[in-house]
Design an enzyme around this catalytic site. Sequence first.
Site, PDB file in Angstrom:
ATOM      1  N   LYS A 139       0.828  -1.203   0.000  1.00 60.91           N
ATOM      2  CA  LYS A 139       0.000   0.000   0.000  1.00 60.91           C
ATOM      3  C   LYS A 139       0.868   1.261   0.000  1.00 60.91           C
ATOM      4  CE  LYS A 139      -3.863  -2.242   2.442  1.00 60.91           C
ATOM      5  NZ  LYS A 139      -4.771  -2.155   3.620  1.00 60.91           N
TER       6      LYS A 139
ATOM      7  N   TYR B  72     -12.450  -2.581  -3.277  1.00 65.06           N
ATOM      8  CA  TYR B  72     -12.970  -2.608  -1.904  1.00 65.06           C
ATOM      9  C   TYR B  72     -14.507  -2.551  -1.855  1.00 65.06           C
ATOM     10  CZ  TYR B  72      -8.386  -2.192   0.419  1.00 65.06           C
ATOM     11  OH  TYR B  72      -7.123  -2.418   0.907  1.00 65.06           O
TER      12      TYR B  72
ATOM     13  N   PHE C 136     -15.105   3.768   7.355  1.00 60.37           N
ATOM     14  CA  PHE C 136     -13.726   3.964   6.902  1.00 60.37           C
ATOM     15  C   PHE C 136     -13.572   3.880   5.383  1.00 60.37           C
ATOM     16  CE2 PHE C 136     -14.196  -0.552   8.030  1.00 60.37           C
ATOM     17  CZ  PHE C 136     -13.718  -1.190   6.893  1.00 60.37           C
TER      18      PHE C 136
ATOM     19  N   ARG D  40      -1.784 -14.177   3.942  1.00 57.64           N
ATOM     20  CA  ARG D  40      -2.588 -13.546   5.010  1.00 57.64           C
ATOM     21  C   ARG D  40      -1.914 -13.777   6.368  1.00 57.64           C
ATOM     22  NH1 ARG D  40      -7.053 -10.207   3.958  1.00 57.64           N
ATOM     23  NH2 ARG D  40      -8.080 -11.074   5.793  1.00 57.64           N
TER      24      ARG D  40
ATOM     25  N   THR E 169      -5.462  -7.257  10.762  1.00 52.58           N
ATOM     26  CA  THR E 169      -5.753  -5.963  10.137  1.00 52.58           C
ATOM     27  C   THR E 169      -5.246  -4.777  10.968  1.00 52.58           C
ATOM     28  OG1 THR E 169      -7.760  -6.948   9.192  1.00 52.58           O
ATOM     29  CG2 THR E 169      -7.637  -4.539   9.214  1.00 52.58           C
TER      30      THR E 169
ATOM     31  N   ARG F 132       2.602  -6.662   9.347  1.00 51.31           N
ATOM     32  CA  ARG F 132       1.905  -5.565  10.029  1.00 51.31           C
ATOM     33  C   ARG F 132       2.360  -5.425  11.477  1.00 51.31           C
ATOM     34  NH1 ARG F 132      -3.999  -7.241   7.506  1.00 51.31           N
ATOM     35  NH2 ARG F 132      -3.932  -5.938   5.630  1.00 51.31           N
TER      36      ARG F 132
ATOM     37  N   ASN G 178      -1.928  -0.175   7.060  1.00 52.79           N
ATOM     38  CA  ASN G 178      -1.324  -1.433   7.505  1.00 52.79           C
ATOM     39  C   ASN G 178      -0.461  -2.117   6.449  1.00 52.79           C
ATOM     40  OD1 ASN G 178      -3.350  -2.262   5.868  1.00 52.79           O
ATOM     41  ND2 ASN G 178      -4.610  -3.178   7.474  1.00 52.79           N
TER      42      ASN G 178
ATOM     43  N   HIS H 211      -2.027  -5.474   1.385  1.00 50.29           N
ATOM     44  CA  HIS H 211      -3.303  -6.160   1.134  1.00 50.29           C
ATOM     45  C   HIS H 211      -2.982  -7.552   0.618  1.00 50.29           C
ATOM     46  CE1 HIS H 211      -7.271  -7.140  -0.485  1.00 50.29           C
ATOM     47  NE2 HIS H 211      -6.608  -7.594  -1.544  1.00 50.29           N
TER      48      HIS H 211
ATOM     49  N   GLU I 188      -9.651  -9.888  -7.995  1.00 53.41           N
ATOM     50  CA  GLU I 188      -8.691  -8.804  -7.771  1.00 53.41           C
ATOM     51  C   GLU I 188      -7.535  -8.849  -8.775  1.00 53.41           C
ATOM     52  OE1 GLU I 188      -7.653  -9.255  -3.645  1.00 53.41           O
ATOM     53  OE2 GLU I 188      -9.665  -8.675  -2.961  1.00 53.41           O
TER      54      GLU I 188
HETATM   55  P1  DAT Z   1      -7.763  -6.764   5.544  1.00 50.46           P
HETATM   56  O1  DAT Z   1      -6.931  -5.763   4.792  1.00 50.46           O
HETATM   57  O2  DAT Z   1      -7.029  -7.317   6.735  1.00 50.46           O
HETATM   58  O3  DAT Z   1      -8.360  -7.829   4.664  1.00 50.46           O
HETATM   59  P2  DAT Z   1     -10.421  -5.570   5.610  1.00 50.46           P
HETATM   60  O4  DAT Z   1     -10.631  -6.151   4.252  1.00 50.46           O
HETATM   61  O5  DAT Z   1     -11.423  -5.866   6.663  1.00 50.46           O
HETATM   62  O6  DAT Z   1      -8.983  -5.953   6.200  1.00 50.46           O
HETATM   63  O7  DAT Z   1     -10.357  -3.968   5.496  1.00 50.46           O
HETATM   64  C1  DAT Z   1      -9.698  -3.340   4.415  1.00 50.46           C
HETATM   65  C2  DAT Z   1      -8.818  -2.251   4.958  1.00 50.46           C
HETATM   66  O8  DAT Z   1      -9.620  -1.217   5.557  1.00 50.46           O
HETATM   67  C3  DAT Z   1      -7.874  -2.708   6.067  1.00 50.46           C
HETATM   68  O9  DAT Z   1      -6.679  -3.227   5.569  1.00 50.46           O
HETATM   69  C4  DAT Z   1      -7.668  -1.453   6.858  1.00 50.46           C
HETATM   70  C5  DAT Z   1      -8.988  -0.733   6.737  1.00 50.46           C
HETATM   71  N1  DAT Z   1      -9.872  -1.025   7.887  1.00 50.46           N
HETATM   72  C6  DAT Z   1     -10.586  -2.171   8.096  1.00 50.46           C
HETATM   73  N2  DAT Z   1     -11.324  -2.101   9.202  1.00 50.46           N
HETATM   74  C7  DAT Z   1     -11.074  -0.870   9.730  1.00 50.46           C
HETATM   75  C8  DAT Z   1     -11.551  -0.169  10.904  1.00 50.46           C
HETATM   76  N3  DAT Z   1     -12.439  -0.730  11.737  1.00 50.46           N
HETATM   77  N4  DAT Z   1     -11.068   1.070  11.122  1.00 50.46           N
HETATM   78  C9  DAT Z   1     -10.190   1.655  10.284  1.00 50.46           C
HETATM   79  N5  DAT Z   1      -9.716   1.058   9.173  1.00 50.46           N
HETATM   80  C10 DAT Z   1     -10.149  -0.180   8.896  1.00 50.46           C
HETATM   81 MG    MG Z   2      -9.765  -7.611   3.113  1.00 46.63          MG
END
Ligand code: DAT
Ligand code: MG
Length: 138
Positions: A11, A51, A59, A87, A93, A104, A118, A121, A132
């Site tokens: 990222k 996304y 968010f 993963r 996350t 992370r 973080n 991805h 994707e």
């Molecule tokens: P991941 O990237 O671990 O698959 P995700 O798909 O649930 O996580 O979310 C996508 C991204 O959005 C994640 O990398 C960081 C951000 N994110 C997720 N949940 C969040 C939250 N509760 N507050 C702030 N940012 C968040």
């Molecule tokens: Mg995700």
Amino acid sequence: MSAEETLILVKPDGVARGLSGEILRRVEAKGYRITDLRMVTASRELLAEHYAEHEGKPFFAPLLEFMSSGPIVAVRAEGDRVIEGFRSLAGATDPTTAAPGTIRGDLGRDWGVAVQQNLVHGSDSTLSAERELALWFA
Ligand code: DAT
Ligand code: MG
């Protein structure tokens, strides 16, 4: 049957902090093979599709803002169980509580902003990986 594939993104925070090499090193050191790689500053359209599952969440807008703030390194990686394996390398996350030893957990932290920055991805299923990879390596 050919090996499983996943999409990995370094990222904008990872690229800006000069951690692309360290992150790709961990992917290769684990034994996965990088089969394609490109640097791209993503459009809002691409990110909204990528996304889509998070549309409507608080968010979502900050996430798109952050992800379009600078270049991303997009990686196609392959290997048996690479989706699950990456993963696991990435960690949870939330970088504050992600386990030490993970990308992370070792390299990330909370910066007090609306979206977690973080570093990486990774696709979370074979269906997401296929979807994707088609988006980022059209
Ligand atoms: P991941 O990237 O671990 O698959 P995700 O798909 O649930 O996580 O979310 C996508 C991204 O959005 C994640 O990398 C960081 C951000 N994110 C997720 N949940 C969040 C939250 N509760 N507050 C702030 N940012 C968040
Ligand atoms: Mg995700």
